[in-house]
Design a protein around this motif. Structure first.
Motif, PDB file in Angstrom:
ATOM      1  N   ARG A   1       0.857  -1.188   0.000  1.00 41.93           N
ATOM      2  CA  ARG A   1       0.000   0.000   0.000  1.00 41.93           C
ATOM      3  C   ARG A   1       0.896   1.241   0.000  1.00 41.93           C
ATOM      4  NH1 ARG A   1      -4.905   1.574  -1.076  1.00 41.93           N
ATOM      5  NH2 ARG A   1      -6.056   2.672   0.515  1.00 41.93           N
ATOM      6  N   ILE A   2       0.653   2.150  -0.957  1.00 41.10           N
ATOM      7  CA  ILE A   2       1.501   3.328  -1.151  1.00 41.10           C
ATOM      8  C   ILE A   2       0.732   4.607  -0.852  1.00 41.10           C
ATOM      9  CG2 ILE A   2       2.886   4.609  -2.839  1.00 41.10           C
ATOM     10  CD1 ILE A   2       3.897   1.718  -2.227  1.00 41.10           C
ATOM     11  N   GLY A   3       1.376   5.522  -0.153  1.00 37.44           N
ATOM     12  CA  GLY A   3       0.892   6.881   0.001  1.00 37.44           C
ATOM     13  C   GLY A   3       1.752   7.774  -0.876  1.00 37.44           C
TER      14      GLY A   3
ATOM     15  N   PHE B   1      -2.137   8.210   5.647  1.00 35.13           N
ATOM     16  CA  PHE B   1      -1.098   7.242   5.273  1.00 35.13           C
ATOM     17  C   PHE B   1      -0.840   6.205   6.368  1.00 35.13           C
ATOM     18  CE2 PHE B   1       1.244  10.237   2.058  1.00 35.13           C
ATOM     19  CZ  PHE B   1       0.172  10.128   1.187  1.00 35.13           C
TER      20      PHE B   1
ATOM     21  N   CYS C   1      -0.626   2.704   5.125  1.00 34.50           N
ATOM     22  CA  CYS C   1       0.284   2.516   3.991  1.00 34.50           C
ATOM     23  C   CYS C   1       1.562   1.828   4.458  1.00 34.50           C
ATOM     24  CB  CYS C   1       0.634   3.865   3.350  1.00 34.50           C
ATOM     25  SG  CYS C   1      -0.774   4.655   2.556  1.00 34.50           S
ATOM     26  N   ASP C   2       2.160   1.081   3.542  1.00 35.17           N
ATOM     27  CA  ASP C   2       3.434   0.430   3.832  1.00 35.17           C
ATOM     28  C   ASP C   2       4.613   1.351   3.544  1.00 35.17           C
ATOM     29  OD1 ASP C   2       2.357  -2.247   4.465  1.00 35.17           O
ATOM     30  OD2 ASP C   2       1.705  -2.183   2.372  1.00 35.17           O
TER      31      ASP C   2
ATOM     32  N   ILE D   1       5.712   5.518   1.852  1.00 36.08           N
ATOM     33  CA  ILE D   1       5.352   6.842   1.343  1.00 36.08           C
ATOM     34  C   ILE D   1       6.317   7.162   0.219  1.00 36.08           C
ATOM     35  CG2 ILE D   1       5.236   9.312   1.860  1.00 36.08           C
ATOM     36  CD1 ILE D   1       4.607   8.505   4.798  1.00 36.08           C
TER      37      ILE D   1
ATOM     38  N   LYS E   1       7.014   6.251   8.149  1.00 36.25           N
ATOM     39  CA  LYS E   1       6.936   5.084   7.258  1.00 36.25           C
ATOM     40  C   LYS E   1       8.176   5.075   6.367  1.00 36.25           C
ATOM     41  CE  LYS E   1       2.628   3.847   8.200  1.00 36.25           C
ATOM     42  NZ  LYS E   1       2.123   2.543   8.543  1.00 36.25           N
TER      43      LYS E   1
ATOM     44  N   ARG F   1      -3.478   7.604  -2.705  1.00 41.46           N
ATOM     45  CA  ARG F   1      -3.188   6.315  -2.074  1.00 41.46           C
ATOM     46  C   ARG F   1      -3.544   5.237  -3.073  1.00 41.46           C
ATOM     47  NH1 ARG F   1      -6.181   6.794   3.525  1.00 41.46           N
ATOM     48  NH2 ARG F   1      -7.890   6.449   2.112  1.00 41.46           N
TER      49      ARG F   1
ATOM     50  N   THR G   1      -2.704   0.682  -4.105  1.00 40.15           N
ATOM     51  CA  THR G   1      -2.099  -0.600  -3.767  1.00 40.15           C
ATOM     52  C   THR G   1      -1.481  -1.196  -5.015  1.00 40.15           C
ATOM     53  OG1 THR G   1      -3.763  -0.948  -2.050  1.00 40.15           O
ATOM     54  CG2 THR G   1      -2.561  -2.898  -2.791  1.00 40.15           C
TER      55      THR G   1
END
Length: 164
Positions: A3-5, A22, A25-26, A28, A47, A145, A147
């Motif tokens: 998961r990206i922010g 975020f 999220c995994d 940033i 993150k 955001r 994925t």
């Protein structure tokens, strides 16, 4: 699955809401114009953060973050740069490489214009999260955001942070 922010053009201003949005999220990803190294460090403390420097960023940020960042996320080829343009109007600095060796995902900032455009000519998704900072001509501060699973993007969301 990761998961990206995605954020850009903070210009030394980091809204507290970014941490809420975020939180799940995994990673940033920051597409340049951090403004200060302290802001970049705040994100990195929260993150794992990947980023590129922007045209307003000084030597301190440029010593930590590159101008272009090309990497694999899951099975997806990603290229992030600050001044990259967009489909049919790519920056002269990236145009030759993007056509000779296109990524699957191309991320740029700089314009302060939120965009998600699929470039059919090179089979590449272009994302620009707009601007999350208060400096600039944009009216609404935004970020994204999404994925990545294997070589696919899903759950792409635009988040509005409010007026600048």
């Amino acid at each position: 699955m990761i998961r990206i922010g995605l954020i850009s053009d903070t210009h030394s201003y980091l809204d507290d809401a970014v941490f809420k949005h975020f939180d799940k999220c995994d990673e940033i990803w920051h597409a340049g114009d951090f403004g200060t190294l302290e802001l970049a460090d705040q994100l990195a403390a929260f993150k794992p953060t990947r980023g590129v420097y922007g045209n307003i960023d000084g030597a301190d940020i440029r010593s930590v973050y590159p101008e272009h960042l090309r990497f694999k996320c899951e099975e997806m080829d990603v290229w992030m740069t600050h001044i990259g343009g967009y489909p049919d109007r790519y920056s002269p600095l990236v145009k030759p490489e993007i056509y000779n060796s296109p990524p699957q995902l191309f991320i740029a900032g700089h314009s302060h214009i939120l965009k998600a455009i699929y470039d059919k000519k090179i089979n590449c998704l272009h994302l620009n999260p707009g601007a999350a900072g208060k400096h600039g001509w944009h009216k609404v501060r935004t970020l994204m955001r999404f994925t990545i699973t294997a070589d696919k993007i899903h759950d792409l969301e635009v988040i509005e942070l409010g007026g600048r």
